[in-house]
Design a protein around this motif. Structure first.
Motif, PDB file in Angstrom:
ATOM      1  N   TYR A 189       0.006 106.063 133.097  1.00  0.00           N
ATOM      2  CA  TYR A 189       1.010 105.095 132.547  1.00  0.00           C
ATOM      3  C   TYR A 189       1.342 103.947 133.677  1.00  0.00           C
ATOM      4  O   TYR A 189       1.384 104.591 134.830  1.00  0.00           O
ATOM      5  CB  TYR A 189       2.259 105.951 132.439  1.00  0.00           C
ATOM      6  N   ARG A 190       1.885 103.066 133.094  1.00  0.00           N
ATOM      7  CA  ARG A 190       2.252 101.768 133.961  1.00  0.00           C
ATOM      8  C   ARG A 190       3.763 101.788 133.552  1.00  0.00           C
ATOM      9  O   ARG A 190       4.152 102.050 132.480  1.00  0.00           O
ATOM     10  CB  ARG A 190       1.658 100.701 133.846  1.00  0.00           C
ATOM     11  N   VAL A 191       4.578 101.187 134.406  1.00  0.00           N
ATOM     12  CA  VAL A 191       6.020 101.022 134.167  1.00  0.00           C
ATOM     13  C   VAL A 191       6.660  99.503 134.403  1.00  0.00           C
ATOM     14  O   VAL A 191       5.809  98.900 135.511  1.00  0.00           O
ATOM     15  CB  VAL A 191       6.712 102.099 135.043  1.00  0.00           C
ATOM     16  N   ARG A 192       7.300  98.970 133.640  1.00  0.00           N
ATOM     17  CA  ARG A 192       7.555  97.789 133.838  1.00  0.00           C
ATOM     18  C   ARG A 192       9.175  97.581 133.525  1.00  0.00           C
ATOM     19  O   ARG A 192       9.721  98.412 132.952  1.00  0.00           O
ATOM     20  CB  ARG A 192       6.869  96.539 132.763  1.00  0.00           C
ATOM     21  N   THR A 193       9.757  96.397 133.884  1.00  0.00           N
ATOM     22  CA  THR A 193      11.045  96.086 133.544  1.00  0.00           C
ATOM     23  C   THR A 193      11.148  95.634 132.052  1.00  0.00           C
ATOM     24  O   THR A 193      10.219  94.663 131.814  1.00  0.00           O
ATOM     25  CB  THR A 193      11.872  95.168 134.237  1.00  0.00           C
ATOM     26  N   ALA A 194      12.096  96.319 131.371  1.00  0.00           N
ATOM     27  CA  ALA A 194      12.329  95.885 129.890  1.00  0.00           C
ATOM     28  C   ALA A 194      12.531  94.284 129.785  1.00  0.00           C
ATOM     29  O   ALA A 194      13.296  93.707 130.746  1.00  0.00           O
ATOM     30  CB  ALA A 194      13.284  96.548 129.192  1.00  0.00           C
ATOM     31  N   GLN A 195      12.140  93.538 128.830  1.00  0.00           N
ATOM     32  CA  GLN A 195      12.201  92.060 128.837  1.00  0.00           C
ATOM     33  C   GLN A 195      13.613  91.982 127.566  1.00  0.00           C
ATOM     34  O   GLN A 195      13.540  92.946 126.635  1.00  0.00           O
ATOM     35  CB  GLN A 195      11.401  91.279 128.121  1.00  0.00           C
ATOM     36  N   ASP A 196      14.322  90.978 127.598  1.00  0.00           N
ATOM     37  CA  ASP A 196      15.490  90.891 126.704  1.00  0.00           C
ATOM     38  C   ASP A 196      14.982  90.003 125.439  1.00  0.00           C
ATOM     39  O   ASP A 196      15.252  88.774 125.235  1.00  0.00           O
ATOM     40  CB  ASP A 196      16.623  89.933 127.408  1.00  0.00           C
ATOM     41  N   THR A 197      14.283  90.874 124.718  1.00  0.00           N
ATOM     42  CA  THR A 197      13.573  90.434 123.334  1.00  0.00           C
ATOM     43  C   THR A 197      14.156  91.144 122.320  1.00  0.00           C
ATOM     44  O   THR A 197      14.566  92.411 122.662  1.00  0.00           O
ATOM     45  CB  THR A 197      12.030  90.444 123.548  1.00  0.00           C
ATOM     46  N   ALA A 198      13.957  90.763 121.086  1.00  0.00           N
ATOM     47  CA  ALA A 198      14.464  91.323 119.974  1.00  0.00           C
ATOM     48  C   ALA A 198      13.808  92.788 119.829  1.00  0.00           C
ATOM     49  O   ALA A 198      14.206  93.869 119.549  1.00  0.00           O
ATOM     50  CB  ALA A 198      14.209  90.690 118.728  1.00  0.00           C
ATOM     51  N   SER A 199      12.412  92.720 120.011  1.00  0.00           N
ATOM     52  CA  SER A 199      11.604  93.964 119.772  1.00  0.00           C
ATOM     53  C   SER A 199      11.950  95.069 120.850  1.00  0.00           C
ATOM     54  O   SER A 199      11.945  96.113 120.795  1.00  0.00           O
ATOM     55  CB  SER A 199      10.154  93.507 119.714  1.00  0.00           C
ATOM     56  N   GLU A 200      12.098  94.582 122.075  1.00  0.00           N
ATOM     57  CA  GLU A 200      12.459  95.608 123.062  1.00  0.00           C
ATOM     58  C   GLU A 200      13.825  96.270 123.121  1.00  0.00           C
ATOM     59  O   GLU A 200      14.032  97.260 123.192  1.00  0.00           O
ATOM     60  CB  GLU A 200      12.160  94.951 124.614  1.00  0.00           C
ATOM     61  N   ARG A 201      14.843  95.376 122.612  1.00  0.00           N
ATOM     62  CA  ARG A 201      16.233  96.007 122.278  1.00  0.00           C
ATOM     63  C   ARG A 201      16.093  96.813 121.396  1.00  0.00           C
ATOM     64  O   ARG A 201      16.718  97.856 121.078  1.00  0.00           O
ATOM     65  CB  ARG A 201      16.983  94.693 121.825  1.00  0.00           C
ATOM     66  N   GLN A 202      15.205  96.824 120.105  1.00  0.00           N
ATOM     67  CA  GLN A 202      15.186  97.377 119.051  1.00  0.00           C
ATOM     68  C   GLN A 202      14.479  98.846 119.325  1.00  0.00           C
ATOM     69  O   GLN A 202      14.746  99.776 118.911  1.00  0.00           O
ATOM     70  CB  GLN A 202      14.307  96.746 117.849  1.00  0.00           C
ATOM     71  N   TYR A 203      13.362  98.626 120.397  1.00  0.00           N
ATOM     72  CA  TYR A 203      12.758 100.041 120.844  1.00  0.00           C
ATOM     73  C   TYR A 203      13.672 100.784 121.740  1.00  0.00           C
ATOM     74  O   TYR A 203      13.982 101.942 121.435  1.00  0.00           O
ATOM     75  CB  TYR A 203      11.631  99.673 121.649  1.00  0.00           C
ATOM     76  N   ILE A 204      14.651 100.133 122.368  1.00  0.00           N
ATOM     77  CA  ILE A 204      15.598 100.675 123.308  1.00  0.00           C
ATOM     78  C   ILE A 204      16.684 101.391 122.482  1.00  0.00           C
ATOM     79  O   ILE A 204      16.902 102.537 122.558  1.00  0.00           O
ATOM     80  CB  ILE A 204      16.236  99.971 124.367  1.00  0.00           C
ATOM     81  N   ASP A 205      17.129 100.834 121.422  1.00  0.00           N
ATOM     82  CA  ASP A 205      18.331 101.120 120.341  1.00  0.00           C
ATOM     83  C   ASP A 205      17.710 102.423 119.606  1.00  0.00           C
ATOM     84  O   ASP A 205      18.258 103.414 119.480  1.00  0.00           O
ATOM     85  CB  ASP A 205      18.666 100.046 119.581  1.00  0.00           C
ATOM     86  N   ASN A 206      16.383 102.078 119.237  1.00  0.00           N
ATOM     87  CA  ASN A 206      15.734 103.443 118.510  1.00  0.00           C
ATOM     88  C   ASN A 206      15.764 104.679 119.416  1.00  0.00           C
ATOM     89  O   ASN A 206      16.068 105.505 118.811  1.00  0.00           O
ATOM     90  CB  ASN A 206      14.368 103.110 117.919  1.00  0.00           C
ATOM     91  N   LEU A 207      15.256 104.514 120.516  1.00  0.00           N
ATOM     92  CA  LEU A 207      15.164 105.870 121.473  1.00  0.00           C
ATOM     93  C   LEU A 207      16.370 106.266 121.720  1.00  0.00           C
ATOM     94  O   LEU A 207      16.943 107.440 121.880  1.00  0.00           O
ATOM     95  CB  LEU A 207      14.298 105.571 122.767  1.00  0.00           C
ATOM     96  N   ASN A 208      17.493 105.481 121.964  1.00  0.00           N
ATOM     97  CA  ASN A 208      18.977 105.794 122.430  1.00  0.00           C
ATOM     98  C   ASN A 208      19.535 106.685 121.070  1.00  0.00           C
ATOM     99  O   ASN A 208      20.222 107.578 121.153  1.00  0.00           O
ATOM    100  CB  ASN A 208      19.835 104.430 122.655  1.00  0.00           C
ATOM    101  N   TYR A 209      19.354 106.187 120.095  1.00  0.00           N
ATOM    102  CA  TYR A 209      19.762 106.855 118.802  1.00  0.00           C
ATOM    103  C   TYR A 209      19.009 108.127 118.715  1.00  0.00           C
ATOM    104  O   TYR A 209      19.565 109.197 118.471  1.00  0.00           O
ATOM    105  CB  TYR A 209      19.342 105.982 117.583  1.00  0.00           C
ATOM    106  N   ASP A 210      17.656 108.151 118.980  1.00  0.00           N
ATOM    107  CA  ASP A 210      16.996 109.411 118.963  1.00  0.00           C
ATOM    108  C   ASP A 210      17.772 110.457 119.978  1.00  0.00           C
ATOM    109  O   ASP A 210      17.740 111.656 119.511  1.00  0.00           O
ATOM    110  CB  ASP A 210      15.562 109.260 119.361  1.00  0.00           C
ATOM    111  N   SER A 211      17.989 110.117 121.141  1.00  0.00           N
ATOM    112  CA  SER A 211      18.499 110.845 122.176  1.00  0.00           C
ATOM    113  C   SER A 211      20.080 111.411 121.742  1.00  0.00           C
ATOM    114  O   SER A 211      20.315 112.636 121.850  1.00  0.00           O
ATOM    115  CB  SER A 211      18.825 110.191 123.446  1.00  0.00           C
ATOM    116  N   PHE A 212      20.770 110.514 121.045  1.00  0.00           N
ATOM    117  CA  PHE A 212      22.051 110.573 120.498  1.00  0.00           C
ATOM    118  C   PHE A 212      21.954 111.727 119.432  1.00  0.00           C
ATOM    119  O   PHE A 212      22.679 112.785 119.332  1.00  0.00           O
ATOM    120  CB  PHE A 212      22.727 109.555 119.990  1.00  0.00           C
ATOM    121  N   ARG A 213      21.042 111.423 118.466  1.00  0.00           N
ATOM    122  CA  ARG A 213      20.738 112.376 117.291  1.00  0.00           C
ATOM    123  C   ARG A 213      20.343 113.885 117.720  1.00  0.00           C
ATOM    124  O   ARG A 213      21.057 114.689 117.235  1.00  0.00           O
ATOM    125  CB  ARG A 213      19.616 111.801 116.420  1.00  0.00           C
ATOM    126  N   VAL A 214      19.500 114.083 118.892  1.00  0.00           N
ATOM    127  CA  VAL A 214      19.174 115.213 118.969  1.00  0.00           C
ATOM    128  C   VAL A 214      20.237 116.027 119.885  1.00  0.00           C
ATOM    129  O   VAL A 214      20.582 117.212 119.647  1.00  0.00           O
ATOM    130  CB  VAL A 214      18.008 115.194 120.241  1.00  0.00           C
TER     131      VAL A 214
END
Length: 166
Positions: free
Chosen positions: A4-29
């Motif tokens: 795995y490589r790790v990078r800083t998230a970019q302020d793009t619609a697709s990155e925000r959506q990815y982060i939002d989706n995983l945040n929701y997943d954590s909240f749901r669980v």
């Protein structure tokens, strides 16, 4: 073993959506570990929480690191923020708002890698402590944090608060 490589998230619609989706997943669980609620009920609670407490993952003092496979596929993320003292935390610290690994990548050491990166980032930014919150029934996460040197410093209802001094 997957690399795995790790990078800083970019302020793009697709990155925000990815982060939002995983945040929701954590909240749901988290909600489903505490209560017997449906995905739809968890989504409604998540939206309510977001409306009441809007925190911008790419706002001032926040940073998100995204882990990805060598092929460039997202595998998970960790979201950090610089915080002033609050609740039982007496010094400024870096707060882990969320860490979430995609299911196919769990159990491969990626959470440990992201926690290590978070700790280095904490020190690089002049902080001596890093903290987080996890719900009591999430035993897998609690074991991970405890094996990485985080100590539970408080509990309120099902909320467990952890701190690590670096």
């Amino acid at each position: 073993m997957t690399e795995y490589r790790v990078r800083t998230a970019q302020d793009t619609a697709s990155e925000r959506q990815y982060i939002d989706n995983l945040n929701y997943d954590s909240f749901r669980v988290a909600f489903q570990l505490q209560e017997n609620i449906s995905d739809e009920e968890a989504y409604t609670l998540d939206r309510k929480n977001e409306d009441e407490d809007q925190i911008d993952t790419v706002g001032d003092n926040h940073i998100v690191f995204i882990a990805e496979t060598k092929e460039g596929n997202n595998a998970g993320f960790i979201w950090l923020a610089k915080r002033e003292p609050f609740y039982v935390f007496k010094e400024p610290l870096v707060w882990i708002y969320n860490i979430n690994i995609e299911p196919p990548h769990r159990g491969k050491g990626l959470s440990k890698k992201l926690l290590g990166l978070a700790e280095k980032w904490t020190q690089k930014n002049g902080y001596k402590q890093i903290g987080l919150h996890v719900i009591e029934p999430n035993n897998v996460a609690r074991r991970l944090y405890e094996t990485q040197g985080y100590q539970q410093v408080a509990q309120h209802n099902a909320s467990c608060f952890y701190l690590k001094t670096l």
